[in-house]
Write an enzyme that holds these catalytic residues in place. Structure first.
Site, short mmCIF file in Angstrom:
data_model
loop_
_atom_site.label_atom_id
_atom_site.label_comp_id
_atom_site.label_asym_id
_atom_site.label_seq_id
_atom_site.Cartn_x
_atom_site.Cartn_y
_atom_site.Cartn_z
N ILE A 10 -8.53 23.99 6.68
CA ILE A 10 -9.24 24.61 5.57
C ILE A 10 -9.45 23.66 4.40
O ILE A 10 -10.31 23.89 3.54
CB ILE A 10 -8.50 25.88 5.09
CG1 ILE A 10 -9.44 26.77 4.26
CG2 ILE A 10 -7.23 25.51 4.32
CD1 ILE A 10 -8.86 28.12 3.94
N SER A 126 -19.44 17.92 17.94
CA SER A 126 -20.07 16.86 17.16
C SER A 126 -21.21 16.20 17.93
O SER A 126 -21.15 16.05 19.15
CB SER A 126 -19.05 15.79 16.78
OG SER A 126 -19.67 14.67 16.18
N GLU A 128 -21.65 13.22 17.87
CA GLU A 128 -21.07 11.97 18.38
C GLU A 128 -20.76 12.04 19.87
O GLU A 128 -20.63 11.01 20.53
CB GLU A 128 -19.80 11.63 17.61
CG GLU A 128 -20.03 11.20 16.17
CD GLU A 128 -20.61 9.79 16.06
OE1 GLU A 128 -20.30 8.96 16.93
OE2 GLU A 128 -21.36 9.54 15.09
N TYR A 149 -13.44 9.07 18.57
CA TYR A 149 -13.75 10.38 17.99
C TYR A 149 -14.68 11.16 18.91
O TYR A 149 -14.45 12.34 19.20
CB TYR A 149 -14.39 10.20 16.62
CG TYR A 149 -14.84 11.49 15.98
CD1 TYR A 149 -13.94 12.32 15.32
CD2 TYR A 149 -16.18 11.86 16.02
CE1 TYR A 149 -14.36 13.50 14.73
CE2 TYR A 149 -16.60 13.04 15.44
CZ TYR A 149 -15.70 13.86 14.78
OH TYR A 149 -16.12 15.04 14.21
N PHE A 188 -17.27 8.67 3.42
CA PHE A 188 -18.51 8.95 4.15
C PHE A 188 -19.67 8.28 3.42
O PHE A 188 -19.77 8.33 2.20
CB PHE A 188 -18.74 10.46 4.26
CG PHE A 188 -17.90 11.11 5.32
CD1 PHE A 188 -18.46 11.53 6.52
CD2 PHE A 188 -16.54 11.30 5.14
CE1 PHE A 188 -17.69 12.13 7.50
CE2 PHE A 188 -15.75 11.90 6.11
CZ PHE A 188 -16.33 12.31 7.30
N THR A 190 -22.82 8.87 2.90
CA THR A 190 -23.71 9.63 2.02
C THR A 190 -23.11 9.83 0.63
O THR A 190 -23.76 9.62 -0.38
CB THR A 190 -24.03 11.00 2.64
OG1 THR A 190 -22.80 11.63 3.04
CG2 THR A 190 -24.93 10.84 3.86
N GLU A 281 -22.01 1.18 17.24
CA GLU A 281 -22.78 2.06 16.36
C GLU A 281 -23.88 2.78 17.12
O GLU A 281 -24.58 2.17 17.95
CB GLU A 281 -23.39 1.24 15.22
CG GLU A 281 -24.17 2.05 14.21
CD GLU A 281 -23.28 2.96 13.39
OE1 GLU A 281 -23.13 4.14 13.78
OE2 GLU A 281 -22.72 2.49 12.38
#
Length: 319
Positions: A10, A126, A128, A149, A188, A190, A281
């Site tokens: 959470i 995800s 990913e 991940y 992150f 962004t 990547e």
């Protein structure tokens, strides 16, 4: 009759925003977090729901702890948003990453199976898991993870499908593409870009160092994405759904628009640092969310430019 929801993880971005949503809908909410046991996460205070959420300590990597917890609280809905969430970090702590998703998801599913309680389970998947793709990713495409991940999330998806098919558990996975909010950590890209650009707009002389700017992503607004999670669990049947905007932009586009939005030219303030390049990547990743639109009725309203405007407004004015 008031519903009870449990949010595992959470304290993170999605957990915080989901808590706000569920409280607004009249749910009782219990949350767990890897990072707190004595006090509630600061995010819950920031968003104004700390007094309406109960926080409990739970060792998700211990099956008997998970079983005892679910047997005691008997939730109507269970959202698993826990686990190590950084793709870059997963290359440095692969074992922690795998365990935090694979072992914990297995423990949750096995506890639900053993208890035979009518709980609806949401698993956070995800993009990913699918790796690089030159076309929009949909639910039927083969998994092709490129990071620890992605491997961990892929295993969790398959576990969820297996328990749904084998035991009839209401277990759904939301395959989440990039979704942002002010609750993203600064690690992150962004949030890092937006915070630095806002400081530069206020007079800072700093230079923003970035890795590869040629990666392409599908960026959405996190508040909409947690609503998709909730909507998935209101369905009569469990299933897996891509949660995405369907719009793809390069990271250079993202950086350029942030600086343009603030009246700046990005090339005057941003440099590429090879040391920040990621291993393996993914160059292109965007989603086809037509299934969740047609079945559940969810569709993203905010695209990349809207997300940037909202995040810049937060940095400048707060909530």
């Amino acid at each position: 009759m008031t519903k009870l929801a449990v949010i595992l993880g959470i304290s993170g971005q999605d957990g915080t925003l989901l808590a706000k949503l569920l409280v607004s809908k009249g749910y009782d909410v219990i949350g767990t977090s890897r990072y707190c046991c004595e006090k509630k996460p600061n995010n819950l205070y920031s968003i104004g729901v700390a007094s309406q959420v109960v926080i409990e300590q739970l060792q998700l990597n211990d099956y008997y702890s998970v079983y005892a917890f679910l047997r005691r609280v008997k939730p109507d809905e269970l959202y698993n948003l826990s686990g190590q969430s950084s793709v870059a970090k997963s290359f440095h702590v692969p074992r922690e990453t795998i365990e935090s998703h694979v072992v914990t998801t297995l423990n949750i599913l096995e506890a639900i199976r053993s208890l035979e309680e009518p709980v609806k389970f949401f698993n956070a998947g995800s993009a990913e898991c699918f790796g690089h793709s030159d076309r929009a990713i949909h639910e039927s495409m083969p998994l092709n993870p490129c990071s620890p991940y992605g491997v961990a999330k892929s295993a969790a998806i398959m576990q969820t499908v297996s328990y749904r098919n084998s035991y009839g558990i209401f277990a759904s996975t939301g395959i989440l593409f990039n979704h942002e909010s002010p609750f993203r950590p600064e690690t992150f890209a962004t949030r890092k870009v937006i915070k630095a650009a806002c400081r530069i707009a206020q007079g800072s002389n700093e230079v923003l160092e970035m890795g590869s700017l040629v990666v392409n992503r599908d960026w959405g607004w996190a508040e909409e994405y947690v609503n998709a999670m909730w909507m998935m669990l209101q369905e009569d049947r469990p299933d897996d759904f891509v949660i995405a905007t369907g719009e793809v932009n390069s990271l250079q586009d993202f950086v350029s628009y942030v600086f343009e939005y603030l009246g700046l030219k990005w090339t005057d303030h941003v440099v590429s640092n090879p040391e920040l390049l990621r291993t393996s990547e993914i160059l292109m990743s965007y989603g086809d969310a037509s299934k969740i639109r047609d079945v559940v009725g969810w569709e993203a309203q905010y695209k990349m430019r809207d997300v940037i405007a909202k995040m810049v407004a937060y940095e400048q004015n707060g909530f």
